[in-house]
Design a protein around this motif. Structure first.
Motif, mmCIF file in Angstrom:
data_model
loop_
_atom_site.group_PDB
_atom_site.id
_atom_site.type_symbol
_atom_site.label_atom_id
_atom_site.label_comp_id
_atom_site.label_asym_id
_atom_site.label_seq_id
_atom_site.Cartn_x
_atom_site.Cartn_y
_atom_site.Cartn_z
ATOM 1 N N THR A 23 31.363 15.530 8.922
ATOM 2 C CA THR A 23 31.965 14.354 9.553
ATOM 3 C C THR A 23 31.625 14.376 11.035
ATOM 4 O O THR A 23 31.381 15.440 11.618
ATOM 5 N N ILE A 24 31.619 13.200 11.652
ATOM 6 C CA ILE A 24 31.260 13.107 13.058
ATOM 7 C C ILE A 24 32.395 13.647 13.923
ATOM 8 O O ILE A 24 33.584 13.484 13.598
ATOM 9 N N ILE A 25 32.048 14.336 14.993
ATOM 10 C CA ILE A 25 33.033 14.846 15.948
ATOM 11 C C ILE A 25 33.314 13.743 16.965
ATOM 12 O O ILE A 25 32.403 13.272 17.650
ATOM 13 N N ARG A 26 34.565 13.334 17.054
ATOM 14 C CA ARG A 26 34.959 12.275 17.989
ATOM 15 C C ARG A 26 35.725 12.877 19.161
ATOM 16 O O ARG A 26 36.648 13.665 18.977
ATOM 17 N N LYS A 27 35.359 12.468 20.359
ATOM 18 C CA LYS A 27 35.992 12.976 21.572
ATOM 19 C C LYS A 27 37.308 12.249 21.844
ATOM 20 O O LYS A 27 37.526 11.131 21.381
ATOM 21 N N GLU A 28 38.155 12.899 22.641
ATOM 22 C CA GLU A 28 39.370 12.256 23.120
ATOM 23 C C GLU A 28 39.036 11.325 24.289
ATOM 24 O O GLU A 28 37.962 11.394 24.880
ATOM 25 N N GLU A 29 39.998 10.463 24.635
ATOM 26 C CA GLU A 29 39.746 9.423 25.631
ATOM 27 C C GLU A 29 39.282 9.986 26.970
ATOM 28 O O GLU A 29 38.327 9.472 27.577
ATOM 29 N N ALA A 30 39.944 11.038 27.461
ATOM 30 C CA ALA A 30 39.594 11.573 28.777
ATOM 31 C C ALA A 30 38.146 12.042 28.811
ATOM 32 O O ALA A 30 37.421 11.794 29.785
ATOM 33 N N GLN A 31 37.694 12.711 27.752
ATOM 34 C CA GLN A 31 36.316 13.182 27.730
ATOM 35 C C GLN A 31 35.343 12.029 27.527
ATOM 36 O O GLN A 31 34.233 12.042 28.076
ATOM 37 N N VAL A 32 35.733 11.026 26.750
ATOM 38 C CA VAL A 32 34.871 9.851 26.570
ATOM 39 C C VAL A 32 34.542 9.230 27.923
ATOM 40 O O VAL A 32 33.383 8.927 28.230
ATOM 41 N N LEU A 33 35.550 9.052 28.766
ATOM 42 C CA LEU A 33 35.327 8.436 30.075
ATOM 43 C C LEU A 33 34.568 9.374 31.010
ATOM 44 O O LEU A 33 33.742 8.933 31.811
ATOM 45 N N ALA A 34 34.834 10.676 30.912
ATOM 46 C CA ALA A 34 34.142 11.631 31.781
ATOM 47 C C ALA A 34 32.667 11.751 31.437
ATOM 48 O O ALA A 34 31.857 12.110 32.298
ATOM 49 N N ASP A 35 32.298 11.457 30.196
ATOM 50 C CA ASP A 35 30.916 11.625 29.748
ATOM 51 C C ASP A 35 30.047 10.395 29.984
ATOM 52 O O ASP A 35 28.891 10.368 29.557
#
Length: 663
Positions: free
Chosen positions: A312-324
């Motif tokens: 399954t795909i690894i999904r990031k949390e919101e804080a890391q999504v914005l930081a990346d």
């Protein structure tokens, strides 16, 4: 004459005057000054009661006190207070210094420690040695790796000054001499590491961790500390495929399984402390892993459906999504010099109108004149006023260009603008300005590899939109492969849509929102890790699991590239904004997610890189995947070598404010 009566009134009221008595007129015997009258001593053993005391005679004459010379009686004084010993200021200073040193050592040993980031493997989340460049063409600010100038070139072993750069926004290839003011060499980010945290709990996926380098924890008595993200955990098999990460725990690797030559496919080391080495990750990068590759292919055909027992795909949390997020194009920063040279060509279209070929955001097929812009040559504000829907679209005109002629560091001529006018849009790639510097020793080519030109389908689109009325409808659209994904914004509501394969299963999830007619709102829409994200004025609209979707593979009819992109979507219309009614759109920014690169060169886009994580170990990756030395190359991180979690950047604050929490 002035004697004090023994029975004077205690109330303090003076007695009334009367005739003198005999006692008052009788003379008293003089008392010699040298013989003061003293009261008679009373034996301590005798007690005098009021009944036994002789009655006072009415004729008793009070005896006035004799005046005593002051020299004949010594005054009563308190005993002197004991004096404190003199203070030893030197000793106090030494004790204070010792206390502070011990406290700092205890904090460093058990609580927190400061580290400096020397390299760019975590860029642009964390900076190593770098220079902040202001592009002389478009004005965009960005960091460029300057490690070789600070620490020396790894080949020549001598400092190699940074002489060139390539802007990630407008792709201008320039030289340091063109930048004003001249950029200074800056040290890496200084971070605080919380050391006791992992004594109480294990690391979590996505946390930035600091650890000793497994291959050589110390070098010449100096600790070799690395900083990466924790991605994989004991018992997991991690797959890297077309920039995304996948995970499964359904695989085991029996030690007794052998190949056709009788050699174990999944060997174990004689010393368990060697489990971190690449050989025991059972990766197809170094050898083969038929179990993992077979399961991944089956999962891919099932669209990585959760609960199917596969990857399954690894999904990031919101804080890391914005930081990346990494910049693709900021429309407020357009290169004036390129516009000037392009207009000087005087190119015309079939109708004799000026051919504006250089703008990345353009109006698509507007035959009704619904759109107006503030400047046709450099449009930054788009206003729509029409009851029908019309679109503005992005095209990735990202061919590098330069203005200066050949020099000692770059023998190539300046770009021919007439040839640049013939460029075709490209798929959005994982180019990173941090990696695109040029050192004085690198005289043949810009620091660029095939790992910096890979298609990225996970995108962010944001803009400021003014909704003129309650009837205004604004649609943000992002393409990825065979699909186009939309967020439809209206006053009071936002709705998600998927166009193409899988649309029926996804549905049209909708949520109330804070958009108001007549107001400006900052809207952001993202498609990251097979999940749609929406933010309005910086606050996320939570769609829960309804925002997740199953990725679809292109079929033969889609004419997809081996990387997975489809020309009609990912090249012709990777990002778009549609408006129905009246609205004004400004401050358009297009960004991308991190792309995790393959360790195989050239990469094979038909299958993933797989890595098994041994129990008690972690797979750690750098955010700057194309230029990171991490678990893909040297192996796993044993739990015993973890130092702590990097939590805070406390410096620098200039020339770019870097202070803040690490996401």
């Amino acid at each position: 004459m002035g004697g004090i009566m023994a029975d004077s009134v205690s109330s303090g009221v003076p007695p009334l005057p009367g005739p003198p008595t005999a006692a008052e007129t009788a003379p008293t015997a003089p008392v010699p000054p040298s013989s003061p009258r003293l009261p008679a001593a009373v034996p301590s053993s005798a007690s005098v009661s009021p009944e036994s005391a002789p009655p006072a005679s009415a004729s008793a004459v009070p005896v006035p006190p004799a005046s005593v010379p002051s020299s004949s009686v010594s005054p009563t004084t308190a005993p002197p207070a004991p004096q404190s010993p003199p203070r030893d200021h030197i000793r106090e200073g030494v004790e204070t210094v010792v206390f502070v040193v011990v406290l700092v050592l205890l904090l460093k040993l058990f609580v927190t420690e400061a580290f400096v980031i020397p390299t760019g493997s975590m860029a642009e989340t964390l900076y190593g040695y770098q220079k902040i460049i202001t592009c002389p063409m478009c004005g965009y600010h960005f960091p460029v790796n300057a490690h070789d100038e600070a620490e020396g070139n790894p080949i020549t072993r001598r400092p190699s000054p940074l002489v060139g750069f390539c802007c990630p926004n407008c792709r201008y290839q320039g030289h340091i001499e063109e930048v004003r003011p001249a950029p200074t060499l800056n040290s890496g980010d200084r971070v605080l590491v919380l050391k006791p945290l992992y004594h109480f709990r294990s690391p979590r996926r996505g946390e930035v961790v600091v650890f000793r380098f497994p291959e050589k924890p110390q070098d010449n008595y100096t600790a070799q500390n690395y900083i990466k993200r924790a991605i994989g955990f004991g018992g997991e098999t991690i797959a890297i495929f077309r920039g995304d990460l996948y995970v499964t725990t359904a695989l085991d690797y029996p030690e007794e399984e052998c190949d056709e030559f009788g050699q174990p496919i999944y060997p174990r080391p004689a010393d368990p402390t060697d489990l971190w080495k690449p050989r025991y990750m059972y990766s197809n990068v170094y050898d083969t892993n038929p179990r993992a590759l077979s399961l991944f292919e089956a999962s891919r055909k099932a669209h990585f459906r959760p609960g199917s027992g596969g990857f399954t795909i690894i999904r990031k949390e919101e804080a890391q999504v914005l930081a990346d997020r990494r910049i693709v194009f900021h429309n407020d920063y357009q290169p004036e010099e390129l516009v000037r040279q392009a207009r000087a060509l005087g190119l015309r279209d079939a109708q004799g109108q000026e051919l504006i070929w250089w703008t990345r955001w353009y109006i698509d097929r507007d035959t009704d004149g619904a759109w107006t812009v503030n400047d046709p040559a450099r449009p930054t504000v788009f206003t729509h006023d029409h009851p029908e829907q019309h679109w503005i679209r992005y095209r990735h005109l990202a061919h590098p260009w330069k203005r200066r002629g050949p020099d000692a560091h770059d023998p190539t001529p300046p770009t021919d603008i007439a040839q640049l006018a013939q460029q075709k849009p490209l798929p959005i790639d994982n180019f990173l300005g941090y990696n695109a510097g040029r050192d004085a020793d690198n005289i043949r080519a810009w620091r660029d590899t095939s790992q910096d030109r890979l298609w990225v389908g996970d995108l962010f689109l944001e803009a400021e939109v003014q909704f003129a009325s309650s009837e205004t409808e604004v649609v943000f659209e992002l393409s990825r492969g065979v699909n186009r994904f939309q967020a439809q914004f209206t006053p009071g509501r936002v709705t998600l849509r998927r166009i193409g394969k899988g649309a029926e299963e996804f549905g049209t999830p909708s949520r109330p929102c804070r958009i108001q007619a007549g107001q400006r709102h900052h809207l952001r829409f993202a498609n990251v890790d097979a999940r749609l994200w929406v933010w309005i004025d910086g606050r996320r609209v939570d769609f829960g699991p309804e925002a997740n979707y199953l990725p679809m593979e292109p079929g033969p009819e889609d004419q997809a590239d081996p990387e997975g992109w489809v020309y009609a979507n990912d090249v012709e219309r990777p990002a778009s904004i549609g408006v129905k009614g009246k609205a004004t759109v400004r401050h358009l920014v297009l960004s991308r997610d991190i792309y995790y690169t393959s360790a195989r060169l050239p990469p094979d886009f038909s299958q993933p890189d797989v890595y098994y994580v041994q129990p008690g170990h972690y797979l750690c990756l750098g955010d700057n995947s194309a230029q990171s030395s991490d678990s893909r190359k040297w192996g796993l991180v044993p739990d015993r070598l973890l130092l702590g979690k990097a939590v805070f950047v406390f410096w620098p604050a200039y020339p770019e404010m870097r202070i803040g929490l690490i996401k």
